[in-house]
Design a protein around this motif. Structure first.
Motif, PDB file in Angstrom:
ATOM      1  N   ALA A  80     -69.486   4.992  39.304  1.00  0.00           N
ATOM      2  CA  ALA A  80     -70.160   3.707  39.513  1.00  0.00           C
ATOM      3  C   ALA A  80     -69.187   2.667  40.058  1.00  0.00           C
ATOM      4  N   TYR A  81     -67.937   2.720  39.588  1.00  0.00           N
ATOM      5  CA  TYR A  81     -66.959   1.776  40.113  1.00  0.00           C
ATOM      6  C   TYR A  81     -66.584   2.126  41.544  1.00  0.00           C
ATOM      7  N   TRP A  82     -66.513   3.403  41.850  1.00  0.00           N
ATOM      8  CA  TRP A  82     -66.237   3.838  43.229  1.00  0.00           C
ATOM      9  C   TRP A  82     -67.260   3.207  44.167  1.00  0.00           C
ATOM     10  N   ILE A  83     -68.521   3.272  43.775  1.00  0.00           N
ATOM     11  CA  ILE A  83     -69.598   2.693  44.589  1.00  0.00           C
ATOM     12  C   ILE A  83     -69.440   1.176  44.691  1.00  0.00           C
ATOM     13  N   ALA A  84     -69.210   0.523  43.536  1.00  0.00           N
ATOM     14  CA  ALA A  84     -69.113  -0.945  43.516  1.00  0.00           C
ATOM     15  C   ALA A  84     -67.950  -1.440  44.362  1.00  0.00           C
ATOM     16  N   SER A  85     -66.838  -0.726  44.322  1.00  0.00           N
ATOM     17  CA  SER A  85     -65.644  -1.185  45.051  1.00  0.00           C
ATOM     18  C   SER A  85     -65.847  -1.187  46.555  1.00  0.00           C
ATOM     19  N   ALA A  86     -66.860  -0.460  47.046  1.00  0.00           N
ATOM     20  CA  ALA A  86     -67.106  -0.395  48.492  1.00  0.00           C
ATOM     21  C   ALA A  86     -67.825  -1.630  49.016  1.00  0.00           C
ATOM     22  N   ALA A  87     -68.371  -2.475  48.144  1.00  0.00           N
ATOM     23  CA  ALA A  87     -69.085  -3.680  48.565  1.00  0.00           C
ATOM     24  C   ALA A  87     -68.105  -4.739  49.064  1.00  0.00           C
ATOM     25  N   ASP A  88     -68.633  -5.794  49.675  1.00  0.00           N
ATOM     26  CA  ASP A  88     -67.780  -6.893  50.147  1.00  0.00           C
ATOM     27  C   ASP A  88     -67.007  -7.517  48.989  1.00  0.00           C
ATOM     28  N   GLU A  89     -67.679  -7.621  47.844  1.00  0.00           N
ATOM     29  CA  GLU A  89     -67.098  -8.316  46.709  1.00  0.00           C
ATOM     30  C   GLU A  89     -67.681  -7.733  45.437  1.00  0.00           C
ATOM     31  N   VAL A  90     -66.851  -7.697  44.383  1.00  0.00           N
ATOM     32  CA  VAL A  90     -67.304  -7.224  43.069  1.00  0.00           C
ATOM     33  C   VAL A  90     -67.305  -8.417  42.122  1.00  0.00           C
ATOM     34  N   VAL A  91     -68.480  -8.751  41.610  1.00  0.00           N
ATOM     35  CA  VAL A  91     -68.636  -9.860  40.664  1.00  0.00           C
ATOM     36  C   VAL A  91     -69.001  -9.262  39.315  1.00  0.00           C
ATOM     37  N   VAL A  92     -68.326  -9.709  38.250  1.00  0.00           N
ATOM     38  CA  VAL A  92     -68.526  -9.089  36.937  1.00  0.00           C
ATOM     39  C   VAL A  92     -68.831 -10.120  35.870  1.00  0.00           C
ATOM     40  N   VAL A 111     -61.924  -5.112  30.781  1.00  0.00           N
ATOM     41  CA  VAL A 111     -63.074  -5.946  30.424  1.00  0.00           C
ATOM     42  C   VAL A 111     -63.028  -7.267  31.180  1.00  0.00           C
ATOM     43  N   GLY A 112     -64.153  -7.611  31.847  1.00  0.00           N
ATOM     44  CA  GLY A 112     -64.351  -8.931  32.435  1.00  0.00           C
ATOM     45  C   GLY A 112     -63.163  -9.514  33.157  1.00  0.00           C
ATOM     46  N   ALA A 113     -62.617 -10.595  32.573  1.00  0.00           N
ATOM     47  CA  ALA A 113     -61.517 -11.323  33.195  1.00  0.00           C
ATOM     48  C   ALA A 113     -60.304 -10.434  33.402  1.00  0.00           C
ATOM     49  N   ALA A 114     -60.082  -9.478  32.508  1.00  0.00           N
ATOM     50  CA  ALA A 114     -58.938  -8.567  32.664  1.00  0.00           C
ATOM     51  C   ALA A 114     -59.117  -7.701  33.900  1.00  0.00           C
ATOM     52  N   ALA A 115     -60.365  -7.314  34.198  1.00  0.00           N
ATOM     53  CA  ALA A 115     -60.640  -6.535  35.404  1.00  0.00           C
ATOM     54  C   ALA A 115     -60.368  -7.368  36.649  1.00  0.00           C
ATOM     55  N   VAL A 116     -60.712  -8.648  36.590  1.00  0.00           N
ATOM     56  CA  VAL A 116     -60.430  -9.550  37.719  1.00  0.00           C
ATOM     57  C   VAL A 116     -58.927  -9.711  37.886  1.00  0.00           C
ATOM     58  N   ASP A 117     -58.232  -9.944  36.780  1.00  0.00           N
ATOM     59  CA  ASP A 117     -56.780 -10.121  36.840  1.00  0.00           C
ATOM     60  C   ASP A 117     -56.084  -8.868  37.379  1.00  0.00           C
ATOM     61  N   ALA A 118     -56.638  -7.702  37.044  1.00  0.00           N
ATOM     62  CA  ALA A 118     -56.031  -6.449  37.498  1.00  0.00           C
ATOM     63  C   ALA A 118     -56.345  -6.148  38.952  1.00  0.00           C
ATOM     64  N   GLY A 119     -57.319  -6.864  39.543  1.00  0.00           N
ATOM     65  CA  GLY A 119     -57.686  -6.628  40.926  1.00  0.00           C
ATOM     66  C   GLY A 119     -58.846  -5.671  41.099  1.00  0.00           C
ATOM     67  N   LEU A 120     -59.465  -5.248  39.986  1.00  0.00           N
ATOM     68  CA  LEU A 120     -60.611  -4.352  40.085  1.00  0.00           C
ATOM     69  C   LEU A 120     -61.868  -5.105  40.504  1.00  0.00           C
ATOM     70  N   HIS A 144     -63.413  -9.213  41.961  1.00  0.00           N
ATOM     71  CA  HIS A 144     -62.985 -10.424  42.676  1.00  0.00           C
ATOM     72  C   HIS A 144     -63.161 -11.698  41.851  1.00  0.00           C
ATOM     73  N   ARG A 145     -64.221 -11.754  41.058  1.00  0.00           N
ATOM     74  CA  ARG A 145     -64.471 -12.967  40.268  1.00  0.00           C
ATOM     75  C   ARG A 145     -65.492 -12.693  39.182  1.00  0.00           C
ATOM     76  N   LEU A 146     -65.545 -13.629  38.227  1.00  0.00           N
ATOM     77  CA  LEU A 146     -66.559 -13.570  37.178  1.00  0.00           C
ATOM     78  C   LEU A 146     -67.822 -14.269  37.653  1.00  0.00           C
ATOM     79  N   GLY A 147     -68.944 -13.922  37.075  1.00  0.00           N
ATOM     80  CA  GLY A 147     -70.201 -14.564  37.442  1.00  0.00           C
ATOM     81  C   GLY A 147     -71.359 -13.891  36.742  1.00  0.00           C
TER      82      GLY A 147
END
Length: 405
Positions: free
Chosen positions: A142-154, A241-250, A252-255
């Motif tokens: 599921a993450y493989w698929i999500a990472s292919a989008a323009d942006e990942v919002v979590v 989790v959430g902000a940690a995924a953003v910080d790690a670069g997995l 792009h932003r929270l939302g």
């Protein structure tokens, strides 16, 4: 037909362990998928639905992910990459759709078909905005698929990662019942390796590692990072989790999903200015059209500013030089020719030829013209008269040399 358990046990998975255990347990309990389908009373022609909200298509990517839609996917509440690809293409082709959101909440799924779908999403970048939203879990496939989008919002509580491959192998034995092996990422020479031995499991692990390398490489491409950084970003197969995924670069932003839909529904968010091709000459225009450039994206370069004052100054200086040069050719008896040359804009050289021809018609040779020019008082501007009279003979000589006389 094969039991559901055998179907599930025969495939490599990109999936969280607990979700895979649940899927395997469901498969083992239910036995014949067709029998279960009949008991549930669900129509066989169930299709996935894409919701459209204010021009934004929301494509659900939920539950376990498998390649083809079949009875087993419906039984387990799974999603198929086959249907996702169809949904995505329909959204891309529909003029009513301005943007696309992949609403992801999945522990992952079957490895087969994930790369093709992710490549399709990645290739569609630029046609319409494509965002992936993860409100629950975006793990493994599921993450493989999500990472292919323009942006990942979590969402703040979303789980992302689990970048790796696992094979769950179950062997039925009459004496011992079912024996299960789990092989995680690490051309096997043995097409049917003995999974009861370390060597046999190592052979399977080779293909698992190869698939994991593809997974990592494609995530790196999608996120524009170095493949060597992906394992660390994903906590070596762990979850962020959430902000940690953003910080790690997995991500792009929270939302939130609602805020993302509102954002994409805004016309300003979905208007993409096409890349313009600037041409400055007719040759560049023809080359752009020959290369297949859309005429709507061809822009003629703005004309460079014209220095009018500079052009006027050069023109005045050139005219003054022309008149001065013509006056320098003046000789007695040729006043009409001189005046006509000045009025007509004739060059110094053309005037010299005219005077020379007129002199020949009158039986006057070049030496006489030079002599007369030296002695004559031509009608020149007062300031330049003396100098021109003194240099008339020299002017005749220079001019005739230029024109080959």
């Amino acid at each position: 037909m094969p039991r559901a358990f055998e179907l599930a046990a025969s495939r490599p998975w990109l999936m969280l362990p607990d979700a895979l255990d649940t899927l395997m347990a469901i498969a083992d309990r239910q036995g014949d998928p067709e029998a279960l389908e009949a008991r549930l009373g669900k129509p066989l022609d169930n299709t996935r639905a894409v919701s459209l909200r204010d021009g934004v298509a929301v494509i659900p990517v939920t539950g376990p992910i498998m390649r083809y839609a079949n009875l087993f996917t419906r039984i387990s509440g799974a999603t198929s990459t086959q249907e996702l690809a169809t949904d995505l293409q329909a959204a891309l082709d529909d003029p009513k759709v301005r943007a696309i959101v992949l609403n992801v909440d999945s522990p992952g799924g079957e490895a087969t078909g994930i790369n093709e779908l992710a490549d399709m999403i990645h290739a569609a970048r630029g046609r319409k905005p494509i965002k992936a939203y993860v409100g629950g879990t975006g793990a493994s496939a599921a993450y493989w698929i999500a990472s292919a989008a323009d942006e990942v919002v979590v969402d703040d509580t979303a789980l992302l990662g689990s970048i790796g491959v696992v094979v769950e192998v179950a062997i039925r034995k009459e004496a011992d019942g079912i024996k299960r092996y789990t092989i995680t990422s690490s051309n096997a020479p043995n097409k049917r390796p003995d999974l009861d031995t370390e060597q046999g499991r190592a052979e399977v692990a080779k293909s698992i590692d190869a698939l994991a390398e593809v997974f990592v490489a494609k995530v790196a491409r999608n996120l524009a990072v170095d493949p060597e950084d992906v394992p660390v970003m994903g906590d070596f197969g762990g979850l962020k989790v959430g902000a940690a995924a953003v910080d790690a670069g997995l991500a792009h932003r929270l939302g939130s999903l609602e805020s993302l839909l509102t954002e994409l529904a805004s016309p300003a968010a979905t208007q993409r200015k096409p890349s313009m091709t600037i041409v400055r000459t007719t040759a560049e225009l023809q080359a752009a059209i020959a290369a297949g450039t859309d005429p709507q994206t061809i822009q003629i370069a703005a004309a460079e500013p014209v220095d009018v004052d500079g052009i006027e100054a050069k023109a005045i200086a050139a005219e003054r030089e022309r008149i001065t040069g013509i006056h320098a050719l003046a000789a007695a008896g040729f006043d009409e020719e001189i005046a006509a040359a000045i009025d007509s804009g004739a060059s110094v050289e053309a005037t010299a030829l005219t005077l020379f021809k007129a002199a020949q018609d009158r039986g006057i040779n070049l030496s006489a013209i030079k002599r007369d020019a030296t002695a004559a008082a031509p009608a020149t501007p007062p300031a330049a008269g003396a100098a021109n009279t003194a240099n008339s003979a020299a002017a005749w000589s220079r001019t005739m040399k230029k024109i080959g006389g």
